[in-house]
Design a protein around this motif. Sequence first.
Motif, PDB file in Angstrom:
ATOM      1  N   ALA A  69       0.853  -1.198   0.000  1.00  0.00           N
ATOM      2  CA  ALA A  69       0.000   0.000   0.000  1.00  0.00           C
ATOM      3  C   ALA A  69       0.881   1.237   0.000  1.00  0.00           C
ATOM      4  O   ALA A  69       2.075   1.178   0.338  1.00  0.00           O
ATOM      5  CB  ALA A  69      -0.917   0.013   1.229  1.00  0.00           C
ATOM      6  N   LEU A  70       0.302   2.356  -0.403  1.00  0.00           N
ATOM      7  CA  LEU A  70       0.971   3.658  -0.363  1.00  0.00           C
ATOM      8  C   LEU A  70       2.311   3.635  -1.109  1.00  0.00           C
ATOM      9  O   LEU A  70       3.265   4.311  -0.727  1.00  0.00           O
ATOM     10  CB  LEU A  70       1.181   4.108   1.097  1.00  0.00           C
ATOM     11  N   GLY A  71       2.385   2.832  -2.160  1.00  0.00           N
ATOM     12  CA  GLY A  71       3.597   2.748  -2.955  1.00  0.00           C
ATOM     13  C   GLY A  71       4.707   1.917  -2.348  1.00  0.00           C
ATOM     14  O   GLY A  71       5.826   1.902  -2.870  1.00  0.00           O
ATOM     15  N   GLN A  72       4.398   1.203  -1.265  1.00  0.00           N
ATOM     16  CA  GLN A  72       5.407   0.406  -0.576  1.00  0.00           C
ATOM     17  C   GLN A  72       4.967  -1.051  -0.562  1.00  0.00           C
ATOM     18  O   GLN A  72       3.857  -1.369  -0.145  1.00  0.00           O
ATOM     19  CB  GLN A  72       5.581   0.916   0.863  1.00  0.00           C
ATOM     20  N   ASN A  73       5.841  -1.943  -1.010  1.00  0.00           N
ATOM     21  CA  ASN A  73       5.529  -3.372  -1.030  1.00  0.00           C
ATOM     22  C   ASN A  73       6.013  -4.014   0.261  1.00  0.00           C
ATOM     23  O   ASN A  73       7.154  -4.457   0.379  1.00  0.00           O
ATOM     24  CB  ASN A  73       6.186  -4.038  -2.236  1.00  0.00           C
ATOM     25  N   GLY A  74       5.135  -4.078   1.245  1.00  0.00           N
ATOM     26  CA  GLY A  74       5.506  -4.630   2.529  1.00  0.00           C
ATOM     27  C   GLY A  74       6.538  -3.765   3.229  1.00  0.00           C
ATOM     28  O   GLY A  74       6.766  -2.610   2.866  1.00  0.00           O
TER      29      GLY A  74
ATOM     30  N   SER B 262       3.632   8.324   8.965  1.00  0.00           N
ATOM     31  CA  SER B 262       4.635   7.285   8.751  1.00  0.00           C
ATOM     32  C   SER B 262       3.925   5.964   8.472  1.00  0.00           C
ATOM     33  O   SER B 262       2.867   5.676   9.034  1.00  0.00           O
ATOM     34  CB  SER B 262       5.533   7.156   9.975  1.00  0.00           C
ATOM     35  N   HIS B 263       4.519   5.152   7.626  1.00  0.00           N
ATOM     36  CA  HIS B 263       3.846   3.907   7.257  1.00  0.00           C
ATOM     37  C   HIS B 263       4.851   2.799   6.986  1.00  0.00           C
ATOM     38  O   HIS B 263       6.025   3.037   6.722  1.00  0.00           O
ATOM     39  CB  HIS B 263       2.928   4.117   6.049  1.00  0.00           C
ATOM     40  N   HIS B 264       4.338   1.587   7.094  1.00  0.00           N
ATOM     41  CA  HIS B 264       5.126   0.372   6.943  1.00  0.00           C
ATOM     42  C   HIS B 264       6.280   0.357   7.953  1.00  0.00           C
ATOM     43  O   HIS B 264       7.444   0.527   7.620  1.00  0.00           O
ATOM     44  CB  HIS B 264       5.601   0.200   5.500  1.00  0.00           C
TER      45      HIS B 264
ATOM     46  N   GLY C  81      -2.121   9.914  11.768  1.00  0.00           N
ATOM     47  CA  GLY C  81      -2.256   9.380  10.423  1.00  0.00           C
ATOM     48  C   GLY C  81      -1.294   8.277  10.056  1.00  0.00           C
ATOM     49  O   GLY C  81      -1.248   7.857   8.895  1.00  0.00           O
ATOM     50  N   SER C  82      -0.513   7.770  10.997  1.00  0.00           N
ATOM     51  CA  SER C  82       0.394   6.671  10.681  1.00  0.00           C
ATOM     52  C   SER C  82      -0.408   5.422  10.327  1.00  0.00           C
ATOM     53  O   SER C  82      -1.566   5.263  10.725  1.00  0.00           O
ATOM     54  CB  SER C  82       1.329   6.406  11.855  1.00  0.00           C
ATOM     55  N   ASP C  83       0.214   4.497   9.578  1.00  0.00           N
ATOM     56  CA  ASP C  83      -0.572   3.428   8.969  1.00  0.00           C
ATOM     57  C   ASP C  83       0.317   2.236   8.630  1.00  0.00           C
ATOM     58  O   ASP C  83       1.525   2.386   8.440  1.00  0.00           O
ATOM     59  CB  ASP C  83      -1.224   3.963   7.690  1.00  0.00           C
ATOM     60  N   PHE C  84      -0.295   1.071   8.564  1.00  0.00           N
ATOM     61  CA  PHE C  84       0.362  -0.172   8.156  1.00  0.00           C
ATOM     62  C   PHE C  84       1.574  -0.479   9.042  1.00  0.00           C
ATOM     63  O   PHE C  84       2.716  -0.486   8.606  1.00  0.00           O
ATOM     64  CB  PHE C  84       0.723  -0.128   6.673  1.00  0.00           C
ATOM     65  N   VAL C  85       1.251  -0.740  10.309  1.00  0.00           N
ATOM     66  CA  VAL C  85       2.256  -0.970  11.345  1.00  0.00           C
ATOM     67  C   VAL C  85       1.976  -2.314  12.008  1.00  0.00           C
ATOM     68  O   VAL C  85       0.819  -2.673  12.246  1.00  0.00           O
ATOM     69  CB  VAL C  85       2.229   0.157  12.400  1.00  0.00           C
ATOM     70  N   THR C  86       3.040  -3.040  12.329  1.00  0.00           N
ATOM     71  CA  THR C  86       2.925  -4.267  13.121  1.00  0.00           C
ATOM     72  C   THR C  86       3.828  -4.158  14.350  1.00  0.00           C
ATOM     73  O   THR C  86       5.003  -3.797  14.239  1.00  0.00           O
ATOM     74  CB  THR C  86       3.318  -5.509  12.300  1.00  0.00           C
TER      75      THR C  86
END
Length: 340
Positions: free
Chosen positions: A45-50, A161-163, A184-189
């Motif tokens: 997502a957001l231009g980032q592959n994982g 920030s993402h991934h 607004g940060s997103d796609f975090v584990t």
Amino acid sequence: MRTPAGTRRALPRVAVVAATLAASLLTVPGAALAATADGFASVDALGQNGTTGGAGGAVVTATTTARFLDYIARPEPLVVQVRGTITLPTGSSDGMHDVASDKTIVGLGSDARLVGGGLNIGLPVDDRTTSPPPDAVHNVIIRNLSITGATDDLVNVQMFSHHIWIDHNDFSNGDDGAVDIKRGSDFVTVSWNRFHDHDKTLLLGHDDDNGAQDVGRLRVTYHHNYFDGSDQRNPRVRFGEPVHVYNNYYRDNSYGVASAMNAGVVLEGNYFHSVNNPARVDFSGDLGRLVSRDNVLVECNHAIEVRGSVVEPRTYYPYTPHRAAEVPTVVPAGAGVGKV
């Protein structure tokens, strides 16, 4: 022993679970560099592959504060190995030090430590920005580090920030949050970490009035973390959906999860032992939403509060949870440093 109605009693622990897990956790040279992010950090997502961190960049080793701060701020991909103890100065930043995109920060062995300060993953705060900027910090991995004694947060993720993958760390004794994710940060584990000797552990969404940045974002997976007496906010959630909280071990906490401001939390396969409020939707601000399944409560004073429906995490990524009854064996054996 008080087990609220509607919850399952724990099954007996099975010795074979511990033996199998111990065999799978044997340290393999280079394993910390080769492992793959899961949960929301794995989503394209957001231009980032994982989330790949500094993969493809140089591998460098920091043994001093100056080298460490230089490496984590560089613009190129880097795998930054930490050896021994690095003291982070307070200075003008209240001890928070910026991490640039495309970084893996990984401790060597079981005694790599950051003390006295914390890591900031994100641009400076700007309330006028309500969508991800092109230079948002992204693709950062933090693994196998003990982070303690910060004068602010131990790790702060902010400003779209993402991934980000935060895995197999030990967090304690910060003055504010252990791992805060906001703005607004997103796609975090956040996975396989031990949290202890800490009060306000995990904040997801910092303010009731920040919907303009947070609605439709703050998608975070929390799995196989050991909340070892960490008092509250494990996590405390606003706005994010779905927030996936699974296979975590809660022990001696005032509360586990709080969902507010219409956040959507899926709570599954967790084990709560001696937790006053395992999960709440009526907390402060507007009510949140929470779906609960396959959780175990032992010696808890209140039942899990549920409300509404939540988008399923499986619509984003596959996963295979442990049975909740296995969590008290599996998680303490695998969470924290020296186990990757």
